[in-house]
Scaffold this active site. Structure first.
Site: not given
Length: 99
Positions: A22, A45, A80, A53-54
């Site tokens: 952040y 979002n 991911e 945003c994750h």
């Protein structure tokens, strides 16, 4: 371009398999100590499938909150290739994307 758009545009640069914090995201758009502002914007979002945003986590390495639940965020990051143990990003320093 408003602040939300600037943040979302910047976040699009973070590739799959990496994360940012952040604070890093706030700094990238010129906000000093803007971590909470970024968090609020991430929570709103409107395009979570497009704007990842994750991929924004706490500077401590904790996964942090997510509008759809922390367990969903953890699953998405794991899918991911981000290694997470006990709610914390493993090998954080090699996984963080710096703008």
């Amino acid at each position: 371009m408003n602040l939300e758009q600037k943040i979302y545009k910047k976040l699009l640069q973070v590739p799959k398999g990496q994360i940012t914090t952040y604070g890093e995201l706030a700094k990238a758009v010129g906000l000093k100590n803007g971590q909470r502002v970024v968090g609020r914007i991430m929570n709103k979002n409107p395009y979570p499938v497009i704007i990842p945003c994750h991929r924004v986590v706490m500077s401590t390495g904790k996964v942090g909150g997510y509008a759809y639940g922390e367990h969903i965020k953890t699953k998405m990051l794991s899918d991911e290739g981000i290694e997470i143990k006990n709610g914390k990003i493993m090998n954080l320093e090699n996984t963080v994307y710096l703008f």
